[in-house]
Design an enzyme around this catalytic site. Structure first.
Site, PDB file in Angstrom:
ATOM      1  N   ALA A 185       8.136  40.599  61.565  1.00 51.27           N
ATOM      2  CA  ALA A 185       6.931  39.803  61.088  1.00 51.27           C
ATOM      3  C   ALA A 185       7.678  38.337  61.232  1.00 51.27           C
ATOM      4  O   ALA A 185       8.935  38.368  60.784  1.00 51.27           O
ATOM      5  CB  ALA A 185       6.499  39.930  59.846  1.00 51.27           C
ATOM      6  N   GLY A 233       8.526  34.582  59.585  1.00 53.28           N
ATOM      7  CA  GLY A 233       8.712  34.259  58.260  1.00 53.28           C
ATOM      8  C   GLY A 233       9.992  34.518  57.665  1.00 53.28           C
ATOM      9  O   GLY A 233      10.959  35.070  58.365  1.00 53.28           O
ATOM     10  N   THR A 234      10.236  34.060  56.413  1.00 55.25           N
ATOM     11  CA  THR A 234      11.385  34.562  55.608  1.00 55.25           C
ATOM     12  C   THR A 234      11.711  35.865  55.443  1.00 55.25           C
ATOM     13  O   THR A 234      10.694  36.549  54.925  1.00 55.25           O
ATOM     14  CB  THR A 234      11.413  33.795  54.243  1.00 55.25           C
ATOM     15  OG1 THR A 234      10.860  32.203  54.640  1.00 55.25           O
ATOM     16  CG2 THR A 234      12.700  33.714  53.738  1.00 55.25           C
ATOM     17  N   GLY A 239      12.532  39.529  53.966  1.00 57.35           N
ATOM     18  CA  GLY A 239      12.293  39.932  52.450  1.00 57.35           C
ATOM     19  C   GLY A 239      13.864  40.336  51.807  1.00 57.35           C
ATOM     20  O   GLY A 239      14.395  40.908  52.898  1.00 57.35           O
ATOM     21  N   MET A 240      14.016  40.474  50.705  1.00 56.45           N
ATOM     22  CA  MET A 240      15.099  40.991  49.945  1.00 56.45           C
ATOM     23  C   MET A 240      14.957  42.390  49.774  1.00 56.45           C
ATOM     24  O   MET A 240      15.866  43.177  49.355  1.00 56.45           O
ATOM     25  CB  MET A 240      15.404  40.095  49.113  1.00 56.45           C
ATOM     26  CG  MET A 240      16.090  38.923  49.032  1.00 56.45           C
ATOM     27  SD  MET A 240      17.107  37.981  47.670  1.00 56.45           S
ATOM     28  CE  MET A 240      15.795  37.301  47.018  1.00 56.45           C
ATOM     29  N   LYS A 261       5.169  47.431  56.173  1.00 57.17           N
ATOM     30  CA  LYS A 261       6.364  47.074  55.001  1.00 57.17           C
ATOM     31  C   LYS A 261       7.162  48.386  54.670  1.00 57.17           C
ATOM     32  O   LYS A 261       6.353  49.365  54.331  1.00 57.17           O
ATOM     33  CB  LYS A 261       5.919  46.537  53.878  1.00 57.17           C
ATOM     34  CG  LYS A 261       5.024  45.080  53.825  1.00 57.17           C
ATOM     35  CD  LYS A 261       4.862  44.766  52.691  1.00 57.17           C
ATOM     36  CE  LYS A 261       4.403  43.154  52.809  1.00 57.17           C
ATOM     37  NZ  LYS A 261       4.210  42.574  51.463  1.00 57.17           N
ATOM     38  N   ASP A 300      -4.801  44.226  49.432  1.00 57.33           N
ATOM     39  CA  ASP A 300      -4.832  45.633  49.324  1.00 57.33           C
ATOM     40  C   ASP A 300      -3.736  46.062  50.123  1.00 57.33           C
ATOM     41  O   ASP A 300      -3.505  45.633  51.219  1.00 57.33           O
ATOM     42  CB  ASP A 300      -6.113  46.379  49.505  1.00 57.33           C
ATOM     43  CG  ASP A 300      -6.275  47.621  49.004  1.00 57.33           C
ATOM     44  OD1 ASP A 300      -5.532  47.860  48.192  1.00 57.33           O
ATOM     45  OD2 ASP A 300      -7.313  48.394  49.186  1.00 57.33           O
TER      46      ASP A 300
HETATM   47  N1  LIG Z   1       0.545  40.280  54.724  1.00 54.67           N
HETATM   48  C1  LIG Z   1       1.552  39.690  55.239  1.00 54.67           C
HETATM   49  N2  LIG Z   1       1.149  38.782  56.103  1.00 54.67           N
HETATM   50  C2  LIG Z   1       2.325  38.206  56.772  1.00 54.67           C
HETATM   51  N3  LIG Z   1       3.442  38.061  56.601  1.00 54.67           N
HETATM   52  C3  LIG Z   1       3.719  38.604  55.851  1.00 54.67           C
HETATM   53  C4  LIG Z   1       2.690  39.659  54.873  1.00 54.67           C
HETATM   54  N4  LIG Z   1       3.482  40.268  54.007  1.00 54.67           N
HETATM   55  C5  LIG Z   1       4.941  40.020  54.157  1.00 54.67           C
HETATM   56  N5  LIG Z   1       5.121  38.970  55.364  1.00 54.67           N
HETATM   57  C6  LIG Z   1       6.280  38.435  55.742  1.00 54.67           C
HETATM   58  O1  LIG Z   1       7.289  39.188  55.393  1.00 54.67           O
HETATM   59  C7  LIG Z   1       8.410  38.595  54.469  1.00 54.67           C
HETATM   60  C8  LIG Z   1       8.852  39.565  53.717  1.00 54.67           C
HETATM   61  O2  LIG Z   1       7.526  40.106  52.761  1.00 54.67           O
HETATM   62  P1  LIG Z   1       7.622  40.363  51.109  1.00 54.67           P
HETATM   63  O3  LIG Z   1       7.520  38.939  50.509  1.00 54.67           O
HETATM   64  O4  LIG Z   1       6.516  41.117  50.857  1.00 54.67           O
HETATM   65  O5  LIG Z   1       9.208  41.029  50.890  1.00 54.67           O
HETATM   66  P2  LIG Z   1       9.925  41.136  49.659  1.00 54.67           P
HETATM   67  O6  LIG Z   1      11.274  41.719  50.301  1.00 54.67           O
HETATM   68  O7  LIG Z   1       9.323  41.475  48.745  1.00 54.67           O
HETATM   69  O8  LIG Z   1      10.498  39.434  49.521  1.00 54.67           O
HETATM   70  P3  LIG Z   1      11.117  38.890  48.425  1.00 54.67           P
HETATM   71  O9  LIG Z   1      12.562  38.836  48.778  1.00 54.67           O
HETATM   72  O10 LIG Z   1      10.613  37.626  48.202  1.00 54.67           O
HETATM   73  O11 LIG Z   1      10.900  39.891  47.162  1.00 54.67           O
HETATM   74  C9  LIG Z   1       7.451  37.659  53.961  1.00 54.67           C
HETATM   75  O12 LIG Z   1       8.397  36.412  53.500  1.00 54.67           O
HETATM   76  C10 LIG Z   1       6.493  37.199  55.128  1.00 54.67           C
HETATM   77  O13 LIG Z   1       7.187  36.230  55.942  1.00 54.67           O
END
Ligand SMILES: Nc1ncnc2c1ncn2[C@@H]1O[C@H](COP(=O)(O)OP(=O)(O)OP(=O)(O)O)[C@@H](O)[C@H]1O
Length: 576
Positions: A318, A320-321, A323-324, A339, A374
């Site tokens: 996906a 964007g940045t 996730g961790m 995810k 959701d």
């Molecule tokens: N519903 C979505 N629609 C579009 N992009 C998404 C969505 N969910 C996640 N992403 C992309 O995936 C990346 C990581 O998702 P998410 O923030 O849920 O992961 P995380 O590992 O929990 O992040 P963090 O490190 O902030 O805890 C987001 O920064 C975004 O770029």
């Protein structure tokens, strides 16, 4: 004696009990609404979510008690193929065949290996199309204004709902409704003899509102509408608005809201009707909106299989940045993200896998107030390996190896969440002009306020954790740091009492894990000065520790906020 007929009946009885109990709890909503018992509506909405899994497990226990340990060995396949055939036959004139099929699939899939998940054993494809269609008309009632005139027809419709609470001033509301209707509807709808109303027989209850849903049928086609009914303190009910735009209706039915409580004898007919009103919503989204989230899961999986069979595109990481905690991927032609929880979390995430599962579950069961997407949770999802891009495959192997299994030309992902895809707010802002920036930053602040009002502290409020929808709404999607607002400790920054303290800054005071300093919000969420200034201008309260503490007190005093899912300018109250 292992009889296919007996097994089929046991599973169907399990389903029947599930549906009865589900309808029973749903049917408590009208009384709770009449008594303005918002806690009761909230807990029924939450409790109902776990009913399905409880009944599936119960049915499995009954089967095991009847049949001993269940195995699907070389000698048994015929038994289960016959069971499926008999079950299918039992559903031919059933009012909820699609739900009963999904229930069967759930029981079977929890008992047997994935290699049997095909149409010989379960209902990968629905057999609904082979059955006589249940007419939509079973769910709605028609009214003909030509007979008694428009206002009397509206009185009749309201009387039919039998709300058990008087209206404060129904005649005033009807006048406002007709006025709004004439303003919003095309000219063919201005004459009583040129139209018919089809109104769903049961109101849709959610939070503090009951929604009346229907359509006007005229020569120029179909005009859908929603009329919310609210309580005016303890004085009685009132009609609050008329919503006729499909885009606004879609927001009310959005993927980031609690499920509606609505009684129905035939969900497929209800979904069919709603789909005519909102053609851009998929059946999966509509089943989910009316509380059949497991059916939504089945429908969604079918949509995914269909999509995979029609596209040459591959799953890719996906945008964007990264996730961790989550590895996130998507299929460009399909508006969802997938995810998977990482094997190892980045530093700054001092918790484990179970905490992430619990927090996603917390949001699933909570009122999402239109601000939290959701999620649908799946186990053992099989994806064709040739549909996984090399870049994604190496990212998956590197970050989520323990959740992967390779089986021939399939990649099995043992656990994943699926969520609507949005444009991550940080990416959106990179391309946004001044006006768009203002709108989404205002939305971001509003999203925080609405989550706070329902006892959700999002934890990680960085812009990258929020998405922008096609309606320019800002919605949160990262739940691994979510906690209840009432569990946090909102503190004002200690004022340095002398120059030495000032130089020591943060190190001069201790910070406990639950401590939050709202004054630092803008510093934390962005380094962009324009965004910071906008946020301070549009939502100064968010930087004020008292605002957060007051929100905690409201929740402790059980004051339930009413978060209106339609634009304020549509509310009749403005004209009272
Ligand atoms: N519903 C979505 N629609 C579009 N992009 C998404 C969505 N969910 C996640 N992403 C992309 O995936 C990346 C990581 O998702 P998410 O923030 O849920 O992961 P995380 O590992 O929990 O992040 P963090 O490190 O902030 O805890 C987001 O920064 C975004 O770029």
């Amino acid at each position: 004696m292992r009889s296919a007929r007996k097994i089929a009946h046991t599973i169907l009885n399990g389903y029947k009990k599930h549906y009865q109990l589900f309808q029973h709890i749903t049917a408590t909503a009208p009384q709770a609404f009449a008594h303005a018992d918002w806690q009761a509506i909230q807990s029924a909405t939450t409790d109902r979510i776990s009913y399905y899994d409880i009944r599936v497990n119960e049915t499995i226990d009954t089967l095991k008690a009847q049949l001993g340990e269940l195995t699907l060995t070389a000698s048994e396949p015929l038994l289960w193929q016959n069971t499926r055939k008999i079950y299918h036959d039992l559903l031919l004139f059933h009012p909820q065949p699609e739900l009963a099929e999904s229930f069967y699939n759930s029981v079977f899939c929890r008992l047997f290996h994935r290699s049997y998940f095909n149409n010989d054993y379960i209902f990968v494809k629905t057999t609904l199309c082979e059955q006589p269609t249940i007419p939509c008309a079973s769910e709605y009632q028609s009214y003909f204004p030509v007979v008694d005139g428009l206002k009397q027809t509206i009185r009749d419709i309201i009387a039919h709902f039998n709300f058990d609470v008087p209206f404060v001033n129904l005649e005033r509301d009807i006048r406002l409704l007709v006025k709004a209707f004439l303003k919003q509807a095309p000219s063919t709808h201005h004459y009583a003899h040129q139209m018919r109303f089809d109104i769903l027989k049961k109101p849709f209850y959610r939070n503090k509102a009951a929604y009346l849903i229907g359509r006007v049928v005229s020569k120029s086609g179909i005009q859908p509408f929603i009329v919310p009914v609210l309580h005016h303190y303890n004085h009685g009910l009132y009609l609050d608005a008329l919503i006729t735009q499909s885009s606004q209706m879609r927001v009310i039915f959005g993927f980031a809201r609690a499920y509606f409580m609505v009684e129905t004898a035939s969900p497929s007919a209800l979904v069919h009707f709603l789909n005519e009103l909102m053609p851009n919503k998929t059946p999966a989204e509509l089943y989910s909106a009316i509380g059949f989230h497991k059916q939504a899961k089945t429908q969604f999986y079918r949509e995914l299989l269909n999509q995979l069979s029609q596209t040459d595109q591959q799953f890719i990481p996906a945008a964007g940045t990264k996730g961790m905690v989550m590895t996130v991927f998507t299929l460009p032609t399909f508006p969802y993200v997938f995810k998977v929880i990482k094997d190892k979390f980045g530093s700054g995430k001092p918790f484990g896998r179970q905490t992430v599962l619990d927090r996603y579950q917390l949001v699933k069961r909570h009122d999402k107030v239109g601000r939290m997407a959701d999620t649908i949770e799946y186990s053992n999802v099989a994806l064709p390996l040739d549909k996984i891009s090399p870049e994604l495959l190496s990212e998956l192997k590197e970050t989520v190896a323990s959740s992967l299994e390779f089986d021939g030309d399939l990649l099995i992902i043992k656990h994943l969440y699926i969520e609507r895809r949005m444009t991550p707010l940080n990416l959106y802002l990179e391309q946004a002009n001044e006006a768009q920036t203002r709108i989404v930053i205002d939305e971001y602040g509003q999203a925080l306020k609405e989550m706070i009002a329902v006892n959700i502290f999002p934890g990680d409020m960085l812009l990258k954790n929020f998405g922008v929808t096609s309606h320019q709404r800002v919605i949160f999607y990262d739940y691994d740091e979510v906690q209840y607002l009432t569990d946090m400790n909102f503190r004002a920054l200690p004022q340095p009492s002398n120059y030495d303290d000032y130089l020591m800054a943060e190190s001069s005071y201790s910070v406990a894990p639950q401590d939050v300093f709202p004054e630092q919000l803008t510093t934390f969420v962005t380094t962009n000065d324009t965004v910071r200034t906008l946020l301070k201008t549009l939502h100064p309260e968010l930087m004020d520790v008292k605002y957060w503490q007051q929100a905690q007190q409201n929740i402790k005093a059980k004051k339930i906020a009413n978060i209106c899912p339609y634009p304020k300018h549509l509310r009749f109250k403005n004209d009272w």
